[in-house]
Structure formats: C-alpha cells, structure tokens
Design a protein around this motif. Sequence first.
Motif, short mmCIF file in Angstrom:
data_model
loop_
_atom_site.label_atom_id
_atom_site.label_comp_id
_atom_site.label_asym_id
_atom_site.label_seq_id
_atom_site.Cartn_x
_atom_site.Cartn_y
_atom_site.Cartn_z
N PRO A 196 17.84 -2.24 -17.86
CA PRO A 196 18.93 -1.28 -17.66
C PRO A 196 19.14 -0.90 -16.19
O PRO A 196 20.17 -0.36 -15.83
N GLN A 197 18.15 -1.24 -15.34
CA GLN A 197 18.29 -0.98 -13.90
C GLN A 197 18.96 -2.16 -13.18
O GLN A 197 19.04 -2.17 -11.95
N GLY A 198 19.41 -3.15 -13.93
CA GLY A 198 20.07 -4.29 -13.29
C GLY A 198 19.11 -5.19 -12.55
O GLY A 198 19.40 -5.67 -11.45
N THR A 199 17.94 -5.42 -13.15
CA THR A 199 16.99 -6.37 -12.57
C THR A 199 16.60 -7.37 -13.65
O THR A 199 16.82 -7.13 -14.84
N ILE A 200 16.00 -8.47 -13.23
CA ILE A 200 15.40 -9.42 -14.18
C ILE A 200 13.93 -9.55 -13.80
O ILE A 200 13.59 -9.75 -12.62
N VAL A 201 13.08 -9.37 -14.78
CA VAL A 201 11.63 -9.44 -14.55
C VAL A 201 11.24 -10.90 -14.33
O VAL A 201 11.64 -11.78 -15.08
N VAL A 202 10.47 -11.15 -13.26
CA VAL A 202 9.99 -12.51 -12.97
C VAL A 202 8.87 -12.83 -13.95
O VAL A 202 7.87 -12.11 -14.01
N PRO A 203 9.03 -13.88 -14.76
CA PRO A 203 8.03 -14.13 -15.80
C PRO A 203 6.70 -14.62 -15.21
O PRO A 203 6.69 -15.33 -14.21
N GLU A 204 5.62 -14.22 -15.85
CA GLU A 204 4.27 -14.60 -15.38
C GLU A 204 3.69 -15.77 -16.15
O GLU A 204 2.56 -16.17 -15.91
N GLY A 205 4.47 -16.30 -17.11
CA GLY A 205 3.99 -17.46 -17.88
C GLY A 205 3.90 -18.69 -16.99
O GLY A 205 4.40 -18.73 -15.87
N VAL A 206 3.27 -19.74 -17.53
CA VAL A 206 3.06 -20.96 -16.76
C VAL A 206 4.40 -21.70 -16.53
O VAL A 206 5.33 -21.55 -17.33
N GLY A 207 4.52 -22.43 -15.43
CA GLY A 207 5.75 -23.16 -15.12
C GLY A 207 6.90 -22.20 -14.92
O GLY A 207 6.73 -21.13 -14.35
N PHE A 208 8.09 -22.58 -15.41
CA PHE A 208 9.24 -21.68 -15.19
C PHE A 208 9.20 -20.46 -16.10
O PHE A 208 10.05 -19.57 -15.99
N GLY A 209 8.23 -20.40 -16.98
CA GLY A 209 7.92 -19.11 -17.62
C GLY A 209 8.62 -18.80 -18.93
O GLY A 209 8.42 -17.71 -19.47
N PHE A 210 9.44 -19.71 -19.43
CA PHE A 210 10.11 -19.49 -20.72
C PHE A 210 9.88 -20.72 -21.59
O PHE A 210 9.55 -21.79 -21.09
N ASP A 211 10.09 -20.57 -22.91
CA ASP A 211 9.89 -21.69 -23.82
C ASP A 211 11.23 -22.26 -24.26
O ASP A 211 12.15 -21.51 -24.62
N ILE A 212 11.33 -23.59 -24.24
CA ILE A 212 12.56 -24.26 -24.68
C ILE A 212 12.61 -24.26 -26.21
O ILE A 212 11.59 -24.48 -26.87
N ASP A 213 13.79 -24.01 -26.74
CA ASP A 213 14.01 -24.10 -28.19
C ASP A 213 14.40 -25.56 -28.49
O ASP A 213 15.58 -25.94 -28.41
N HIS A 214 13.40 -26.38 -28.78
CA HIS A 214 13.63 -27.82 -28.85
C HIS A 214 14.57 -28.23 -29.98
O HIS A 214 15.37 -29.16 -29.81
N ALA A 215 14.49 -27.53 -31.10
CA ALA A 215 15.38 -27.89 -32.22
C ALA A 215 16.83 -27.63 -31.82
O ALA A 215 17.72 -28.47 -32.05
N PHE A 216 17.06 -26.48 -31.21
CA PHE A 216 18.43 -26.17 -30.77
C PHE A 216 18.88 -27.14 -29.68
O PHE A 216 20.01 -27.64 -29.70
#
Length: 371
Positions: free
Chosen positions: A339-359
């Motif tokens: 709500p403050q107009g920011t995006i949290v930098v993910p701490e997960g490995v690599g680019f930090g998000f999981d691909i939805d492979h089926a989609f």
Amino acid sequence: MSFHIDEIRLRQVKMPLVHFFETSFGRTYERDMVLVEVVSDGLSGWGEVTAGENPFYNEEWTESAWMIIRDYVAPRVLGHSLETARDVAPRFKHIRGHKMACGGLEVAVWDLEARQKNIPLHQLIGGGARKEIPSGVSLGIQDTVDDVLRVIEKELAAGYQRIKMKIKPGRDVEDLREVRKRFPHIKLMADANSAYTLKDADRLQALDELYLMMIEQPLAHDEIIDHVELQAKLQTPICLDECIRSAHHAEQAIRMNACGIINIKLGRVGGFAEAIKVHDVCQQHNIPVWCGGMLESGIGRAHNIALASLPNFVLPGDVSASNRYWKRELLTQPIEATPQGTIVVPEGVGFGFDIDHAFLDSITVRQETIR
Ligand code: OSB
Ligand code: MG
C-alpha cells in the motif's frame, strides 16, 4: 567452479493485456514474447526477451529475437565453459544490435548461477541495497483526458509513488495541464518515446511550468546530440531511455549534458552485466537512475526487481504489480505492490518466484530446443 550450458529452450508465449497500452508508436493489446530457459546439469535458469511485437520501440521484435537467439546467440554459449554469468555478454560482441535477444539469454544465465549458488539473484548482482523498491506506473495514452484522470485516481489510491504519462504530438501539454490542475502535488512525468524533433522545442518548453520530474526520450531513439540542444532549453530534466544502449552511451550522454536522469532497461542494454555498468557510470556522475519496464511477464518483472535493488536506483521506476497487466500471471503468485507503493525484493533463490508450469505450457505457442 566453472559450468557450461547443455541446452537452451526457447518458447514463445501469448498473453493478452488487461487493458491496451498506447504509446506514441502504437497500441498493444496482447504480448507475444520469447522466454529463454538455460539448462546446466539438470538445473534451469530463466530469462525474458523484452522485445515488442513490432520493431517500433527499437529494431527488435518477437520474430527477430527468436532467429537471432537460435542462430547466433545460443551457439555462442552452448558447450562453452563459463566461470560466471559475467562471461556471457562478451561472447556476443560481434553481434551488432539485437541487445534484447542477447539480454534474454544473458539474464537467464545470471538466474541459473544464482540457483547453482543457492542465493537470491539480487545478491549475485551485488544488489539488495534496498529491501523494497519504490514503484511507479506508466500509463498509456487514453482515449480521453477524463479517462486519464480516472486511471490516475485509481493508481494513486493503490499507493503508487509516481505517475508517468505517455505523450505524443496532440496529446501532450493540454492533457498534462489538466492532470497537474487536478493533482498539484503528485510526482508526475511524461514519456514521448521519440515522438518529437528539435522543431518542437517551444512546445516542449511549455512543459516547464508543470514542474514534471522529467521528460523521457522526447527526441529520436538514436540521437544523443539533439537532446543536448534540447536540454539546454529546458528546465525539466531529460531522462534518456531508447538512446542508452550501453554504459559508453550513458557516459557520453552525461558528459555532454544530454540528460539529468537515465532509465535503465535490462533488455535494451543486453542484460545484467551492461545494466550494472550503466548503473555504476551514472552513480559516479551523480545521475540518478530508475528501472524501466517493457510490459514484462512475471519473469522479466522479477529480474527488474533484482536490478532495482542496486543502490543508485533512487527514483520510483515502471515496475509495478502483475495485476495491472495480466488476468493471470505465469508465476504461482502474482507480483504485488505494498500500500506504500513499493515492491518487496524477494529473498528466495534465483529470481525469487515460482513459475506456474502448467499455465506456462497452456499459453506457449512455439517451442524449440537448441543443443
Ligand atoms: O518507453 O518505457 C517505455 C512499454 C513498452 C515500450 C516502451 C515503454 C513502455 C512503458 C511501459 O513505458 C512500462 C511498463 O509498465 O512495463
Ligand atoms: Mg520510455
């Protein structure tokens, strides 16, 4: 520890935008993009080619990117020994232009290296200076000024920190004046995507009274020198986008006072290695930067977030939430803004998000594996 790429998988995906996006060079209703998966020892890294559907922003488009990667980019990395992802970009030095095609594969190797090392991508590139990136929105040209005002209202309510409006001759000073009247205090800027020439200097001077943060790429895509002349006539800082395809261009533009701000896009400069160099040159010269967008899917967006965590990305950029573009993101979770107009930098490995492979498979229209 050296590694080599065993296999490169190209895919083309189609994703309709929730709302058309209009710039001075035309309207986009549906993205048609190339994704690059690089495989080494059973581990995959992913990248996105940021070229548009037509050669209008720059010379590249979906089809050219596919051919350049298949015939020139992939063969230059396949089977070669790499110490780090930094070794990738120099292998493309004989390929003239086509930075987005080169960059789509280059960023995939950075993601792969981060995954091999089991660390977040932001850490591998030397980012992480900020835990959240400041986020703004880029608004395409709307049918009416009332539509513009309504959209801005909505984006401000969502918390976004600055508004960028696309402009073109006939849809510029008057539109911006209306917006300024209604929203006197917001951070506001305009992006012309090269729609003007030096003959329009008087018209562009009229923007000075609207105290915009900057005007982005008013003149030709390949014309740094004309921007020098225009900047001398304007109080509003010029921000260069299309003109800056390398750190050397950034250095020249800064030295000649062609601009006061630079927008960095991963694809436009050919990937992370060059983007970091542009960032560093700007930082040395006290030129603030921000991260531009190319209507990316979640993969490109995630790479942008990592990039924008470098210290000199001090201005709100064009990287915003997935739901502004897509009904369904190709990640398992959409990228969201606070709500403050920011995006949290993910701490997960690599680019930090999981691909939805089926989609992802369901929206894939073409695939090719290069070995
Ligand atoms: O010039 O920044 C640009 C989109 C397509 C091509 C060029 C540009 C843009 C944007 C959109 O401004 C940024 C985004 O929301 O991804
Ligand atoms: Mg731009």
